[in-house]
Design a protein around this motif. Structure first.
Motif, PDB file in Angstrom:
ATOM      1  N   PHE A  67       0.850  -1.194   0.000  1.00 18.05           N
ATOM      2  CA  PHE A  67       0.000   0.000   0.000  1.00 18.05           C
ATOM      3  C   PHE A  67       0.885   1.244   0.000  1.00 18.05           C
ATOM      4  O   PHE A  67       2.080   1.164   0.289  1.00 18.05           O
ATOM      5  CB  PHE A  67      -0.924  -0.009   1.229  1.00 18.05           C
ATOM      6  N   TRP A  68       0.287   2.405  -0.293  1.00 16.39           N
ATOM      7  CA  TRP A  68       1.114   3.616  -0.417  1.00 16.39           C
ATOM      8  C   TRP A  68       1.227   4.421   0.872  1.00 16.39           C
ATOM      9  O   TRP A  68       2.066   5.307   0.952  1.00 16.39           O
ATOM     10  CB  TRP A  68       0.613   4.507  -1.550  1.00 16.39           C
ATOM     11  N   TYR A  74      -6.358   1.428   7.197  1.00 13.09           N
ATOM     12  CA  TYR A  74      -6.456   0.940   5.813  1.00 13.09           C
ATOM     13  C   TYR A  74      -6.612  -0.573   5.870  1.00 13.09           C
ATOM     14  O   TYR A  74      -5.646  -1.334   5.664  1.00 13.09           O
ATOM     15  CB  TYR A  74      -5.224   1.345   5.004  1.00 13.09           C
ATOM     16  N   GLU A  77      -4.629  -3.735   4.191  1.00 19.41           N
ATOM     17  CA  GLU A  77      -3.428  -3.319   3.450  1.00 19.41           C
ATOM     18  C   GLU A  77      -2.143  -3.567   4.255  1.00 19.41           C
ATOM     19  O   GLU A  77      -2.183  -3.749   5.472  1.00 19.41           O
ATOM     20  CB  GLU A  77      -3.533  -1.838   3.065  1.00 19.41           C
ATOM     21  N   SER A  79       1.864  -2.021   4.734  1.00 20.30           N
ATOM     22  CA  SER A  79       2.646  -0.816   4.428  1.00 20.30           C
ATOM     23  C   SER A  79       4.079  -1.155   3.976  1.00 20.30           C
ATOM     24  O   SER A  79       4.589  -2.233   4.294  1.00 20.30           O
ATOM     25  CB  SER A  79       2.728   0.085   5.667  1.00 20.30           C
ATOM     26  N   GLU A 103      -6.461  -1.442 -10.273  1.00 16.21           N
ATOM     27  CA  GLU A 103      -5.376  -0.526  -9.941  1.00 16.21           C
ATOM     28  C   GLU A 103      -5.109   0.405 -11.126  1.00 16.21           C
ATOM     29  O   GLU A 103      -5.012  -0.045 -12.261  1.00 16.21           O
ATOM     30  CB  GLU A 103      -4.089  -1.294  -9.585  1.00 16.21           C
ATOM     31  N   LYS A 111       2.247   3.816  -5.016  1.00 14.56           N
ATOM     32  CA  LYS A 111       2.861   2.624  -4.409  1.00 14.56           C
ATOM     33  C   LYS A 111       4.366   2.588  -4.696  1.00 14.56           C
ATOM     34  O   LYS A 111       5.175   2.279  -3.823  1.00 14.56           O
ATOM     35  CB  LYS A 111       2.204   1.351  -4.960  1.00 14.56           C
TER      36      LYS A 111
END
Ligand code: PEP
Length: 256
Positions: A67-68, A74, A77, A79, A103, A111
């Motif tokens: 994930f961004w 979130y 997700e 990180s 996406e 990302k």
């Protein structure tokens, strides 16, 4: 050094099989470590067990997505810093995520930038659909994806950035791209990266080919002057086959 990356996708279906597969790859990868970097990308739940097994083997570990954001609310997700604790690499923007998880280029750019900022190596995937290929739009699509995906990438990140050219029609289809065609597209990618981050930094970015690579066809790609390795899906689930791919790559680069 060339990179041979194994994208296991959502396979194999249990941890024991996954660890067997790793054992099959590890012994050979260790012997080729002078000439080729090998990275495996298992599903998330097995990253820790695989990480324990490959310690000191020279085989690198990566995740198939990230994930961004660095932390927060979130759900579901993972990180970049969480991955960085156990992985060296992450795949971003695989066509299956573009297709099934919607996406976008913008998400992929976020990302890519986030993973690089956490000091992960990133394999950013680009490639055109069959309809685009048939319509002669490959260059247009791929250049758009590269420009959008690298929007926030700095020249300093170049050594940890890899771009995998994977024509979507070649993925899992058994219809691997003609090497001359792959070469032209990779040359285009190199040019665009140079325009974006400078020619010197762009030389450090590795460019891979992916799409139905197997032991019997890998040589024609790794022999291409601009090709820095391969991203392998289906054939990476068979240790013997994958090991042959690693060995061929090692031989070709050993003679360069
Ligand atoms: C991939 O999923 O990145 C891939 C290249 O798959 P395959 O080798 O099975 O075509």
């Amino acid at each position: 050094m060339p990179l041979v990356a194994a994208n296991w996708k959502m396979n194999p279906s249990n941890l024991d099989d996954a660890l067997d597969l790793v054992r099959g790859v590890m012994s050979v990868a260790r012997g080729q470590a002078q000439n080729v970097e090998v990275a495996i990308f298992p599903p998330f739940p097995w990253l820790l067990s695989v990480s324990d097994l490959i310690i000191e083997s020279g085989v690198k570990l990566g995740a198939q997505n990230v994930f961004w954001e660095m932390k927060g609310a979130y759900t579901g997700e993972v990180s970049p810093p969480m991955l960085k604790a156990i992985c060296q690499w992450v795949i971003v923007g695989h066509s299956e995520r573009r297709l099934y998880l919607a996406e976008t280029d913008e998400m992929i750019a976020k990302k890519t930038a986030a993973a690089l900022s956490a000091e992960l190596g990133v394999i950013m995937c680009v490639g055109e659909l069959a309809d685009h290929y048939d319509a002669g739009m490959s260059e247009q699509i791929v250049s758009g994806q590269v420009r959008a995906g690298l929007a926030s990438v700095a020249a300093d990140d170049s050594a940890r950035l890899v771009i995998a050219y994977e024509p979507v029609w070649a993925i899992g289809s058994g219809r691997n791209a003609d090497p001359e065609f792959a070469y032209k597209t990779m040359r285009l990618i190199r040019r665009i990266v140079g325009e974006m981050i400078g020619a010197g930094a762009a030389r450090k970015v590795r460019i891979l080919y992916g799409g139905s690579v197997k032991a019997s066809n890998v040589q024609q790609y790794v022999e291409l002057p601009l090709c820095d390795g391969v991203l392998v899906g289906g054939a990476s689930l068979d240790a013997e086959e994958f090991v042959k791919i690693v060995k061929t790559t090692s031989e070709v680069y050993g003679h360069r």
